[in-house]
Design a protein around this motif. Structure first.
Motif, short mmCIF file in Angstrom:
data_model
loop_
_atom_site.label_atom_id
_atom_site.label_comp_id
_atom_site.label_asym_id
_atom_site.label_seq_id
_atom_site.Cartn_x
_atom_site.Cartn_y
_atom_site.Cartn_z
N ARG A 38 2.52 15.22 13.14
CA ARG A 38 1.23 14.84 13.73
C ARG A 38 0.39 16.08 14.03
O ARG A 38 -0.81 16.10 13.76
N GLU A 39 1.05 17.10 14.58
CA GLU A 39 0.33 18.34 14.89
C GLU A 39 -0.32 18.93 13.65
O GLU A 39 -1.50 19.29 13.65
N VAL A 40 0.48 19.02 12.61
CA VAL A 40 -0.03 19.64 11.39
C VAL A 40 -1.16 18.81 10.78
O VAL A 40 -2.19 19.34 10.36
N ALA A 41 -0.97 17.49 10.78
CA ALA A 41 -2.00 16.60 10.23
C ALA A 41 -3.30 16.79 11.00
O ALA A 41 -4.38 16.88 10.41
N GLU A 55 -2.54 13.13 6.14
CA GLU A 55 -1.70 11.97 6.48
C GLU A 55 -0.28 12.44 6.76
O GLU A 55 0.14 13.45 6.24
N SER A 56 0.43 11.63 7.55
CA SER A 56 1.84 11.97 7.71
C SER A 56 2.68 10.76 7.29
O SER A 56 2.16 9.68 7.04
N GLY A 57 3.98 10.96 7.21
CA GLY A 57 4.84 9.87 6.79
C GLY A 57 6.29 10.27 6.74
O GLY A 57 6.66 11.38 7.15
N ARG A 58 7.11 9.33 6.29
CA ARG A 58 8.54 9.58 6.18
C ARG A 58 9.00 8.97 4.86
O ARG A 58 8.62 7.83 4.54
N GLY A 70 14.19 10.07 3.58
CA GLY A 70 14.34 10.27 5.02
C GLY A 70 13.57 11.46 5.56
O GLY A 70 13.39 11.58 6.77
N ASP A 71 13.07 12.34 4.67
CA ASP A 71 12.30 13.51 5.11
C ASP A 71 11.00 13.09 5.80
O ASP A 71 10.31 12.17 5.35
N THR A 72 10.66 13.81 6.86
CA THR A 72 9.37 13.61 7.51
C THR A 72 8.39 14.61 6.91
O THR A 72 8.77 15.76 6.67
N PHE A 73 7.17 14.17 6.65
CA PHE A 73 6.25 15.08 5.97
C PHE A 73 4.80 14.88 6.39
O PHE A 73 4.45 13.88 7.01
N GLU A 77 9.90 19.38 10.45
CA GLU A 77 11.15 19.02 11.12
C GLU A 77 11.13 17.66 11.82
O GLU A 77 12.13 16.96 11.85
N ASN A 78 9.99 17.27 12.37
CA ASN A 78 9.97 15.96 13.03
C ASN A 78 8.57 15.37 13.07
O ASN A 78 7.60 16.01 12.67
#
Ligand code: GDP
Length: 476
Positions: free
Chosen positions: A339-342, A290-293, A282-285, A333-334
């Motif tokens: 998206r910002e970090v990616a 790339e991003s994902g959950r 369930g963690d968002t990363f 956190e969300n």
């Protein structure tokens, strides 16, 4: 910018306790898990006669400067071990045999999954993690990307054979990374085994085992009979204890990608090794760009797990795309933040591609502050005699201010392995009457490693001496 004493010790391949002692002598009372500032770190590095190296910029740590885990939150973590050595010396067999000692292996009826790393639990409930891609290519490629996940290297040498080219390469790669080494003399069950000869031959490569009054631990093992496996595990754990490996468990996870692929049924899958915190379903990363959950976590026994703590390898499902080995996964956190970090990482990556290009000498020296500057090189030549002559000539170029450091030298064409090593240490490759093979050529193009060809030793030394002098100039 802060670093813990232990981390600094690891990077210098020194004992944490020795650094604490040195700091004490400098009037500072700290423990190995406390952080020190960059200036103090620099002093220490000098004190131990090492060179300060530029930290990689490849990984944009989110708030890295303020994100040091306080000492009281740290708990010990299992060591992460890589096995290296010459082909056919028994790396795979040893990895399988070690895996076979796992006391929890059969428990849940799980089936061995090769996910790139596995963890074993000993009778005394101690845990160890092994990367199960043997060999130094993976190790050096990860390092080239700024990911130093290996705490300890086990160097495998077959008792019925001897020190071979890849043994030597593995020694050089390990030394260049500053990772402590344990020697496993394999195939000790064979009648023609001669472990003492191996110990003696290792001396020639400056690997001095305890028997030879050095401080490198060694152990005779047999993957066939299982002899020596417990002792090897004990020695790894002893080394780990000396290193006082610790991490915080109760925080958002950070992990390093070891392998990644596009799986037909499951989509993008990455095996990661958690470096700190606990990764949960369930963690968002963000991972690389790339991003994902986290949709599911699968362990090395093929079992779905709810979470994974420090030094635990797991497969992560739920990625937006396939990341690269060496990429850092960071829980955020969300999704918005992800998206910002990616995006930020993407920009950084583009900026870096345009700005840096070759591992040029200027960049290399930008971060070097200690008194003696190191000039790393990789040397390949056509015959042993000329390689030796070149090594001698290069060593003679060293002076009080700048020192040639030969990361690796050998006979034969320039190979991929040479390129990864050079790229990881931002060193040029010197080719004497030899050229790169096809694979190496592709990699040279990609990594932009500097290549210098010579056919006269005098020209070689003249050119390198000039570069060394040039690099010293603007600094003084
Ligand atoms: P790698 O190329 O380093 O991964 O080497 P492998 O693990 O594939 O081993 C190469 C060969 O040596 C295989 O035929 C193994 O069966 C054999 N071998 C490996 N370890 C041992 C050992 O401890 N004893 C004996 N007798 N043979 C071994």
């Amino acid at each position: 910018e802060a670093i813990t004493v232990q981390e600094l010790a690891n990077r210098m391949a020194e004992k944490g306790a020795d650094l604490v002692k040195a700091l004490f002598n400098m009037g500072m009372m700290v423990t190995v898990n406390q952080s020190i500032d960059a200036d103090t770190a620099e002093l220490l590095v000098e004190e131990f006669g090492h060179n300060l190296q530029r930290v990689s910029e490849s990984d944009v740590d989110i708030d890295a400067s303020v994100d040091v885990d306080p000492e009281e939150t740290l708990q010990s973590r299992p060591p992460v071990v890589t096995i290296m050595g010459h082909v056919d010396h028994g790396k795979t067999s040893l990895l399988d045999a070690l895996r076979g000692t796992d006391v929890v292996k059969g428990e849940a009826g799980g089936i061995t999954q090769h996910i790139g790393a596995y963890q074993i639990t000993t009778k005394d409930k101690q845990k160890l993690t092994f990367l199960d891609t043997p060999g130094h290519a993976a190790f050096t490629q990860m390092r080239a990307r700024g990911a130093n996940v290996t705490d300890i290297v086990v160097l495998v040498v077959a008792a019925d054979d001897g020190i071979m080219p890849q043994t030597i390469e593995a020694i050089h790669h390990t030394k260049a990374a500053g990772v402590p080494m344990i020697v496993a003399i394999t195939k000790s069950d064979k009648p023609e085994a001669n472990p003492q000869k191996i110990r003696e031959r290792l001396l020639e490569h400056e690997v001095i085992v305890e028997d030879m009054s050095g401080d490198v631990q060694d152990v005779e093992v047999s993957a066939k009979t299982g002899a020596g496996l417990d002792e090897l595990i004990e020695k790894i754990l002893l080394q780990a204890e000396l290193m006082d490996l610790k991490a915080r468990y109760d925080r958002d996870a950070e992990a390093t990608v070891i392998e990644a692929k596009l799986d037909k049924g499951r989509g993008p899958v990455a095996t990661v090794l958690v470096t700190r915190g606990t990764l949960k379903r369930g963690d968002t990363f963000v991972v690389g760009t790339e991003s994902g959950r986290v949709r599911a976590l699968v362990d090395d026994k093929g079992k779905q797990v709810k979470d994974a703590g420090p030094s635990v390898p797991v497969e992560v499902l739920g990625l937006g795309g396939v990341p690269q080995a060496g990429d850092v996964l960071t829980v955020v956190e969300n999704e918005q933040r992800a998206r910002e970090v990616a995006e930020y990482r993407q920009q950084q990556a583009t900026a870096k591609r345009t700005a840096t290009v070759a591992p040029n000498l200027e960049a290399m020296f930008a971060g070097l502050k200690s008194d003696v500057i190191e000039f790393p090189v990789v040397v390949k030549g056509d015959v042993q005699g000329s390689v030796e002559a070149i090594n001698n000539a290069l060593n003679n170029l060293s002076n009080d201010e700048i020192k040639v450091r030969i990361l690796h030298s050998g006979v034969g064409a320039i190979t991929e392995s040479d390129v990864t090593l050079a790229s990881a240490s931002k060193a040029p490759i010197i080719g004497f009457n030899v050229r790169p093979n096809a694979n190496a050529r592709t990699q040279i193009e990609r990594t932009k490693v500097e290549l210098k060809y010579f056919d006269v030793i005098y020209h070689l030394t003249e050119e390198i001496a000039k570069e060394m002098a040039g690099e010293l100039g603007p600094l003084r």
